[in-house]
Design an enzyme around this catalytic site. Structure first.
Site: not given
Ligand code: EPZ
Length: 429
Positions: A125, A407, A22-23, A130, A315
């Site tokens: 969320c 989902r 999915k991701n 996030r 995850d």
């Molecule tokens: C992706 O989310 C995945 N989703 C998530 O999977 C996964 O947990 C995550 O990466 C980490 O591996 C998809 O791929 C659709 P990040 P993403 O940006 O891209 C902070 C699941 O269960 N951050 O790597 O949204 C953020 O708050 C889902 O399948 C900022 O501070 O995650 C977090 O603490 C849940 N500013 C960290 O970085 C930003 O602009 C990592 O988030 C962006 C992120």
């Protein structure tokens, strides 16, 4: 709202075919906005988030067909063709993006292709706040002007995006994906430092290169993208879902069973398998996956800490915690990626787990056995951790709010039932 009922205590035995990721699929689908030609993706998982993203892409003006049929016609096909020849609308509305954050990934491609985008802020969320700051500041460094008004990111780049040297403050999968796509069509060279190295990023880099992009540094935290004028259509097979793989691997270990996982690769979840071996699991790699078992012996307590790839994935944190609730000994589980990803703890406690949370760490003291109970969870991985705990628990567990599972897990109850689990979906009208 549907529920899932499990009568636990059966060792699972059998074979499970892993679906496409999915991701990985979500950003690959968004990449269709970068070209006028058709992008065809195979090995697509049939999960709710994919349908939500199809709706979003279609409202931008794309057309989509699943296995030759209309994508909205209910086909459960696994191959999707998307054509974004004309983009008629540059707004990604709140109603879709709040449900699925990956919707915000359209911002980079729309800016690169059309020079404007109006994308809803996703909001917080269940697992954390996030924010989107890394996406926004990266695009601003590439020349976009972005204002936040009325809950939307209003972005414009009337003269197009230009290459930039971007160094992320923290590793972000989504920001790396958004900027990779934007940079592919920008003028000049973009460098992304401290880029995410997750396998889903590598899948996107490979797709973009197949579409004609020029990207160096695949699999590293420094990606160099030389912008091109146009990208073209292609056919691409989505990588296997490493989180689904790890989830079913834990199903084998927690129930003391043996499962062969196919259409996947052990290498994608090496950190998870290493931790499972430490708990006492045995793993035998096969040509298209691996066999995992724990047919004898207890589960040893093992500490884990979530980290960006190739570290232990966030995850897979909730699922490992479910396993540790029945370990012989204690385990410290530390979450470093999201600030609020322990929502499963009180629900696991309802099944008899002994867990104490201190800030970003949870101390899990293994108990002799769990006992089934009605439970519910607020996100996808937390929900599946309750399924795993239910498979190990004595008696009946009912997991409510199954839409979270839908989902991201394709035919979850069917796949587990095929390995002997006593599991069924209860439809509640
Ligand atoms: C992706 O989310 C995945 N989703 C998530 O999977 C996964 O947990 C995550 O990466 C980490 O591996 C998809 O791929 C659709 P990040 P993403 O940006 O891209 C902070 C699941 O269960 N951050 O790597 O949204 C953020 O708050 C889902 O399948 C900022 O501070 O995650 C977090 O603490 C849940 N500013 C960290 O970085 C930003 O602009 C990592 O988030 C962006 C992120």
């Amino acid at each position: 709202m549907d529920s899932i009922r499990i009568r636990g205590g059966k060792p699972l035995q059998g074979k499970i075919e892993i679906s496409g990721a999915k991701n990985a699929a979500l950003p690959l689908m968004v990449a269709s906005l970068l070209t006028e030609e058709t992008l065809t993706l195979s090995n697509l998982p049939h999960v709710a988030d994919i349908s939500t993203l199809i709706t979003l892409l279609c409202q931008h003006g794309a057309t989509a067909a699943m296995n030759g049929q209309s994508a909205n016609g209910g086909s459960d096909g696994r191959s999707l063709s998307i054509n974004a020849k004309s983009i008629t609308n540059t707004e990604a509305p709140y109603d879709i993006v709040r449900k699925m954050r990956a919707g915000a990934l359209v911002m980079g491609p729309l800016l690169a292709r059309i020079g404007k985008a109006r994308v809803s802020l996703p909001g917080g969320c269940a697992i954390g706040t996030r924010p989107m700051n890394l996406h926004i500041s990266g695009l601003e460094q590439m020349g976009a002007k972005i204002a936040i008004t009325g809950g939307y990111m209003e972005a414009e780049a009337p003269e197009g995006l230009k290459g930039a040297e971007i160094r992320f403050e923290t590793v972000s999968v989504g920001a790396t994906e958004n900027l990779l796509m934007a940079a592919s069509l920008a003028k000049g060279t973009t460098t992304l430092e401290i880029a995410a190295k997750e396998p889903e990023i590598t899948d996107l880099v490979r797709l973009l290169c197949q579409m004609g992009a020029k990207i160096e540094g695949e699999g590293t935290d420094r990606l160099v993208i030389q912008g091109v004028d146009n990208l073209h259509g292609t056919h691409y097979r989505v990588m296997p879902d490493r989180i689904e793989t790890g989830t079913y691997a834990i199903a084998a270990v927690i129930t003391g069973g043996k499962i062969e996982l196919t259409n996947t690769e052990a290498e994608l979840i090496r950190a998870v398998l290493d931790a499972l071996i430490e708990t006492g699991a045995e793993i035998e790699e096969t040509e298209n996956g691996f066999i995992i078992s724990r047919e004898n012996g207890t589960i040893r307590g093992v500490d884990i800490m979530t980290l960006p790839y190739p570290g232990y994935p966030t995850d897979m944190q909730a699922q490992f915690m479910a396993l540790m609730t029945v370990a012989d000994g204690a385990a410290m589980i530390t979450e470093t990626i999201f600030e609020n990803r322990f929502m499963h703890v009180p629900e696991l406690a309802r099944l008899g787990a002994n867990i104490t949370v201190h800030g970003h760490s949870a101390l899990v003291r293994g108990v002799d056995h769990l006992v089934g109970a009605p439970v519910m969870a607020t996100d996808l991985r937390a929900s599946v951790s309750l399924v795993l705990a239910g498979l190990a628990a004595e008696g009946e567990t009912v997991i409510n709010r199954v839409y979270h599972l839908d989902r991201g897990y394709e035919r979850l109850e069917e796949k587990l039932a095929a390995c002997g689990a006593d599991i069924e979906r209860i439809h509640v009208s």
